[in-house]
Design an enzyme around this catalytic site. Structure first.
Site, PDB file in Angstrom:
ATOM      1  CG  HIS A 223      -2.032   0.776   1.316  1.00  0.00           C
ATOM      2  ND1 HIS A 223      -3.007   0.655   0.615  1.00  0.00           N
ATOM      3  CD2 HIS A 223      -2.203   2.337   1.624  1.00  0.00           C
ATOM      4  CE1 HIS A 223      -4.015   1.846   0.576  1.00  0.00           C
ATOM      5  NE2 HIS A 223      -3.229   2.844   1.348  1.00  0.00           N
TER       6      HIS A 223
ATOM      7  CG  ASP B 164      -2.260   6.294   0.184  1.00  0.00           C
ATOM      8  OD1 ASP B 164      -3.300   6.335  -0.564  1.00  0.00           O
ATOM      9  OD2 ASP B 164      -2.275   5.839   1.210  1.00  0.00           O
TER      10      ASP B 164
ATOM     11  CD  GLU C  10      -6.810   3.327   1.281  1.00  0.00           C
ATOM     12  OE1 GLU C  10      -6.335   3.158   2.470  1.00  0.00           O
ATOM     13  OE2 GLU C  10      -6.145   4.151   0.681  1.00  0.00           O
TER      14      GLU C  10
ATOM     15  CG  HIS D 199     -11.015   4.650   3.375  1.00  0.00           C
ATOM     16  ND1 HIS D 199     -11.173   5.850   4.179  1.00  0.00           N
ATOM     17  CD2 HIS D 199      -9.360   4.573   3.206  1.00  0.00           C
ATOM     18  CE1 HIS D 199      -9.570   6.244   4.517  1.00  0.00           C
ATOM     19  NE2 HIS D 199      -8.813   5.409   4.066  1.00  0.00           N
TER      20      HIS D 199
ATOM     21  CG  HIS E 100      -9.282   1.318   6.026  1.00  0.00           C
ATOM     22  ND1 HIS E 100      -9.226   2.431   6.871  1.00  0.00           N
ATOM     23  CD2 HIS E 100      -8.215   1.382   5.275  1.00  0.00           C
ATOM     24  CE1 HIS E 100      -8.279   3.178   6.380  1.00  0.00           C
ATOM     25  NE2 HIS E 100      -7.514   2.386   5.683  1.00  0.00           N
TER      26      HIS E 100
ATOM     27  CG  HIS F 254      -2.911  -0.020   4.563  1.00  0.00           C
ATOM     28  ND1 HIS F 254      -3.956  -0.637   3.848  1.00  0.00           N
ATOM     29  CD2 HIS F 254      -3.735   1.196   4.769  1.00  0.00           C
ATOM     30  CE1 HIS F 254      -5.094   0.242   3.541  1.00  0.00           C
ATOM     31  NE2 HIS F 254      -4.575   1.313   4.344  1.00  0.00           N
TER      32      HIS F 254
ATOM     33  CG  ASP G 127      -1.107   4.022   5.049  1.00  0.00           C
ATOM     34  OD1 ASP G 127      -1.316   4.331   3.890  1.00  0.00           O
ATOM     35  OD2 ASP G 127      -1.872   4.071   6.126  1.00  0.00           O
TER      36      ASP G 127
END
Length: 411
Positions: free
Chosen positions: A36, A38, A141, A168, A214, A235, A304
């Site tokens: 993961h 971003d 995600e 999420h 999540h 993650h 992350d």
């Protein structure tokens, strides 16, 4: 007996160098696959997805955890790039935002072909390893990105989605998120609704990894029990080490072991130490705990990076992966265990998901009931016949009769 005391610091330095050298040796053969990252969100936030902006050059990009030199220094050989759109897009423009972020990943790979190889399979990852490139995959995600539509899910698969995070930090109409476990969200689906179960089955059919980062504990358990293939936590870390509800509790870790699934440890300070500060050693504590409870086959990395505001001392960016591997070697992890965490475990799970897929099987077609859809800006095409619309029509009929009932009661 004390005559050699002055050599002790030298011995310590040499030992540290040995573990770092060993980490690099192992990673040259088995680079890390991170679950993961971003960076695509940062490209939106900083440049509104204008990749040709000279400031967005990934060879010199500043102010992020990730750029090409850092990826090379960190021996990153595979990356699931996060396609993320915030929860406030749910029932609005989530699908459009998702498509735009998928487009960013595709364009990024085309702009830097010497570094990135866009892939959609475990075989593609191995090909990237052979070519010395970063295997680049798409992870979506948040289940709100499919807008409660199996058709949208299948379209995202065609565009390269190879994992879907079921929620999420917000419920979807069909799955509950982790804030249910903190009391900050109300449970809606008790884990998975019947439509959520169809989503899981369709992901299995397509060969898409199911990501349980999540989600609520009830959603974790329902999915682990239903899925025909192993799942991942792209993650997430260990709840017993840091009691954040974003982490995975031990009873779920035992289900992870039973299903040959995978937990890819998150580096966010607040999920590592439960405070704003953390260090590399504490990340290793999470890896140790998951290995102890779920087994070495269940361990991976999902840093992350570029998705969190605080990362541990010693893991400031993606270039620091060799230091974490050196710490695991220092803790007597075997080379096979380290290679598993780096890449082999993810490849095993991905291959199992691919083997469990069945594209010749008829797809899931039953749509979500209309009364379970959120948002007011929707048309009702397709719901004009069948059971879903029947409830709506009865509701309209009862509403139209209300004035008549009121008049009769006054007689």
């Amino acid at each position: 007996m004390w005559s050699g005391w002055w050599l002790w610091p030298l011995v310590a330095v040499c030992t540290a160098d040995f573990f770092r050298d060993e980490a690099e040796r192992i990673m040259r053969d088995s680079p890390v696959i991170d679950g993961h990252n971003d960076l695509p969100w940062q490209l939106l936030d900083m440049f509104n997805n204008r990749l040709q902006d000279e400031r967005a050059n990934l060879t010199t990009l500043a102010g992020t955890h990730t750029n090409i030199p850092k990826l090379r220094a960190g021996f990153v050989g595979g990356q699931f790039w996060s396609v993320y759109t915030p929860c406030d897009t749910q029932n609005k423009d989530a699908v459009r935002r998702t498509l735009e972020q998928m487009d960013v990943v595709h364009r990024m790979c085309r702009m830097y072909p010497e570094t990135f190889l866009y892939v959609t399979s475990s075989a593609g990852i191995r090909q990237a390893f052979r070519e010395g490139k970063v295997a680049s995959l798409i992870g979506v995600e948040g289940g709100h990105s499919i807008d409660s539509s199996l058709g949208v899910l299948r379209a995202l698969y065609q565009l390269g989605m190879r994992y879907l995070t079921l929620t999420h930090s917000c419920n979807t109409p069909w799955a509950d998120n982790w804030l249910v476990d903190t009391g900050d969200s109300e449970p809606q689906s008790q884990g998975l609704s019947p439509f959520g179960q169809r989503v899981v089955k369709e992901l299995n059919r397509l060969g898409v990894l199911i990501d349980l980062a999540h989600v609520s504990v009830a959603t974790m358990k329902a999915t682990l029990q239903l899925s025909r293939a192993p799942v991942i936590f792209s993650h997430s870390s260990a709840y017993s080490v840091c009691a954040s509800r974003r982490n995975v509790p031990d009873d779920v870790l035992r289900l992870v072991k039973q299903t040959d699934s995978l937990v890819m440890v998150n580096f966010y300070n607040n999920y590592i130490s439960c405070t704003n500060k953390a260090n590399l050693s504490q990340v290793a504590d999470h890896l140790d705990h998951i290995k102890e409870v779920a087994g070495a086959r269940a361990v991976g990395f999902g840093g992350d990076f570029d998705g969190v505001p605080r990362v541990p001392e010693g893991l400031e960016d993606v270039s620091k992966y060799p230091d974490l591997i050196a710490e695991l070697l220092r803790r007597n992890w075997t080379e096979a265990e380290v290679k598993g965490a780096l890449a082999d475990n993810l490849l095993r799970v991905f291959e199992a998901v691919e083997q469990a897929s069945n594209l010749t099987q008829a797809p899931e077609e039953e749509p979500i009931p209309l009364d379970q859809l959120g948002g007011s800006c929707r048309t009702h095409y397709g719901y004009s016949s069948g059971a879903s619309s029947l409830h709506r029509h009865w509701g309209l009929l009862l509403a139209s009769l209300a004035p008549l009932v009121l008049c009769l009661s006054l007689l």
